[in-house]
Design an enzyme around this catalytic site. Structure first.
Site, PDB file in Angstrom:
ATOM      1  N   LYS A 114     -10.913  -8.754   8.934  1.00 15.29           N
ATOM      2  CA  LYS A 114     -11.536 -10.006   7.656  1.00 15.29           C
ATOM      3  C   LYS A 114     -10.601 -10.659   7.149  1.00 15.29           C
ATOM      4  CE  LYS A 114     -15.554  -7.251   7.481  1.00 15.29           C
ATOM      5  NZ  LYS A 114     -15.427  -6.612   7.940  1.00 15.29           N
ATOM      6  N   SER A 153       0.818  -6.041   5.024  1.00 17.77           N
ATOM      7  CA  SER A 153      -0.861  -4.806   5.145  1.00 17.77           C
ATOM      8  C   SER A 153      -0.169  -3.529   4.833  1.00 17.77           C
ATOM      9  CB  SER A 153      -0.764  -6.073   6.757  1.00 17.77           C
ATOM     10  OG  SER A 153      -1.279  -4.093   7.291  1.00 17.77           O
ATOM     11  N   ARG A 154       1.475  -2.539   6.050  1.00 16.61           N
ATOM     12  CA  ARG A 154       2.020  -1.763   5.904  1.00 16.61           C
ATOM     13  C   ARG A 154       2.665  -1.985   5.546  1.00 16.61           C
ATOM     14  NH1 ARG A 154      -1.821  -1.240   3.006  1.00 16.61           N
ATOM     15  NH2 ARG A 154      -4.058   0.545   2.837  1.00 16.61           N
ATOM     16  N   ASP A 213       5.237  -7.924   1.134  1.00 18.31           N
ATOM     17  CA  ASP A 213       4.387  -6.987  -0.364  1.00 18.31           C
ATOM     18  C   ASP A 213       4.656  -5.784  -0.072  1.00 18.31           C
ATOM     19  OD1 ASP A 213       3.216  -7.128  -2.677  1.00 18.31           O
ATOM     20  OD2 ASP A 213       1.660  -6.716  -1.619  1.00 18.31           O
ATOM     21  N   GLU A 245       8.624   2.642   0.674  1.00 25.66           N
ATOM     22  CA  GLU A 245       7.834   2.903  -1.208  1.00 25.66           C
ATOM     23  C   GLU A 245       6.963   3.149  -2.125  1.00 25.66           C
ATOM     24  OE1 GLU A 245       3.590   0.859  -1.171  1.00 25.66           O
ATOM     25  OE2 GLU A 245       4.692   0.176   0.294  1.00 25.66           O
ATOM     26  N   GLN A 251       1.363  -5.873  -3.915  1.00 22.76           N
ATOM     27  CA  GLN A 251       0.164  -6.069  -5.021  1.00 22.76           C
ATOM     28  C   GLN A 251      -0.574  -7.280  -4.527  1.00 22.76           C
ATOM     29  OE1 GLN A 251       3.567  -8.551  -7.030  1.00 22.76           O
ATOM     30  NE2 GLN A 251       1.910 -10.124  -7.643  1.00 22.76           N
ATOM     31  N   ALA A 252      -0.800  -7.603  -3.352  1.00 25.65           N
ATOM     32  CA  ALA A 252      -0.862  -8.716  -2.845  1.00 25.65           C
ATOM     33  C   ALA A 252      -3.097  -7.989  -2.583  1.00 25.65           C
ATOM     34  CB  ALA A 252      -1.234  -8.939  -1.332  1.00 25.65           C
TER      35      ALA A 252
END
Length: 342
Positions: free
Chosen positions: A153, A232-233, A257, A262, A295-296
């Site tokens: 998606k 994504s990751r 991002d 993290e 923050q996406a």
């Protein structure tokens, strides 16, 4: 039912409180779930967690002993949860399987455009009233090639934007997305995509098979002036290898991002501390790199859908229903305290 929500952002809190109003009592905390904070959940049958929560064996054990039976994670990803341990402890685990794909796709292009057109550097200059254009030249995207790793998606939404730019479309996935093919996407092997793409964007989930899908070898197959985007990751990219390629003067730009280490950093204010992560510290010094703090997904629409799905996950648990969001189903638990795992 009393619910304890961990890792709630200030913008997110009123949405959560309003969504649960009249249904369940919810207590929102800005601290993240980890070994130190897990005891706070004692007495709460249900908790809600963010993507950076630590739901490893020891934390799950503490939750189970304290009486928690439902973990409702407010994210699509669940690589932070030890599902096998959760099942053995009789915990129900649910996630949010869907929210606005446009939030992430649009932000991925925001990162790509920011590094391509040197937006951060330009903004910093003008704050100092330096209006020179030296070093700010970007490139037209029209006619260039974008490589999309993962065409679900979010990848499809990203591809539609690329199609609007007039780009050539390459895709890589375990199965072709007919909507992307209709837009003109050609599916190729990963190595071919990396070698031909001017922009490479990652939209695959983090699985054992995709961990470090962009490793040193993959980076060296990319064009020297390519742009890499990861929304994504973090674990999809070997960050140390990426730093090595950047130090060698390769890649026109990188937009991240997410970051593989993290946890314990993103979503927190570390501005008054010494950050001991040398890899991240080196990464943010490159002028052609933009790093944002996961923050996406953070739009009103996406967060609203995430909260609504979380409320539904709690309702389904209370009613004994299993939905597509359930990762570990409800299991009857003995009345005696949960024993330690072997």
């Amino acid at each position: 039912m009393d619910i304890l929500a961990f890792g709630v952002q200030a913008d997110e809190r009123p949405l959560i409180e309003k969504a649960f109003e009249g249904k369940h009592d919810v207590r929102c905390l800005d601290v993240f779930l980890n070994e130190d904070t897990a005891p706070i959940a004692a007495g709460y049958e249900a908790i809600s967690t963010s993507v950076n929560a630590d739901l490893s064996r020891s934390v799950l054990q503490t939750l189970a002993v304290g009486g928690t039976q439902l973990i409702a994670q407010r994210s699509t990803g669940f690589n932070n949860i030890d599902l096998d341990v959760a099942e053995r402890l009789g915990l129900t685990v649910a996630r949010v399987s869907y929210y606005s794909p446009y939030s992430v796709a649009e932000f991925a292009w925001t990162l790509a455009m920011a590094v391509n057109r040197r937006i951060v550097r330009a903004s910093n200059r003008t704050r100092d009233f330096d209006f020179r254009l030296d070093g700010l030249m970007g490139r037209d995207l029209r006619g260039r090639t974008v490589g999309v790793l993962g065409t679900g998606k979010i990848g499809e939404a990203f591809t539609r934007i690329a199609h609007g730019f007039g780009m050539n479309l390459l895709g890589w996935d375990v199965a072709e997305n007919p909507a992307c093919v209709e837009l003109g996407m050609t599916y190729v092997e990963k190595d071919e995509l990396l070698a031909d793409a001017d922009v490479v964007s990652l939209h695959v989930p983090l699985l054992p098979s995709t961990h470090h899908v962009i490793d040193r070898g993959a980076l060296r197959r990319m064009k020297d002036d390519a742009i890499l985007v990861n929304s994504s990751r973090g674990g999809l990219v070997d960050t140390e290898a990426l730093v090595g390629e950047l130090r060698a003067g390769r890649l026109a730009g990188v937009g991240l991002d997410v970051y593989e280490a993290e946890a314990g950093l993103f979503f927190l204010d570390k501005s008054l501390e010494v950050v001991s992560d040398d890899t991240l510290a080196r990464l943010v010094t490159f002028p052609n790199v933009v790093v944002t703090s996961h923050q996406a997904y953070y739009t009103e629409e996406a967060v609203g859908q995430i909260v609504a799905a979380t409320v539904e996950n709690v309702a389904a648990y209370a009613a004994g229903r299993r939905t597509e969001n359930v990762l570990v189903p409800r299991v009857a638990r003995a009345s005696s305290p949960t024993p330690p795992l072997p």
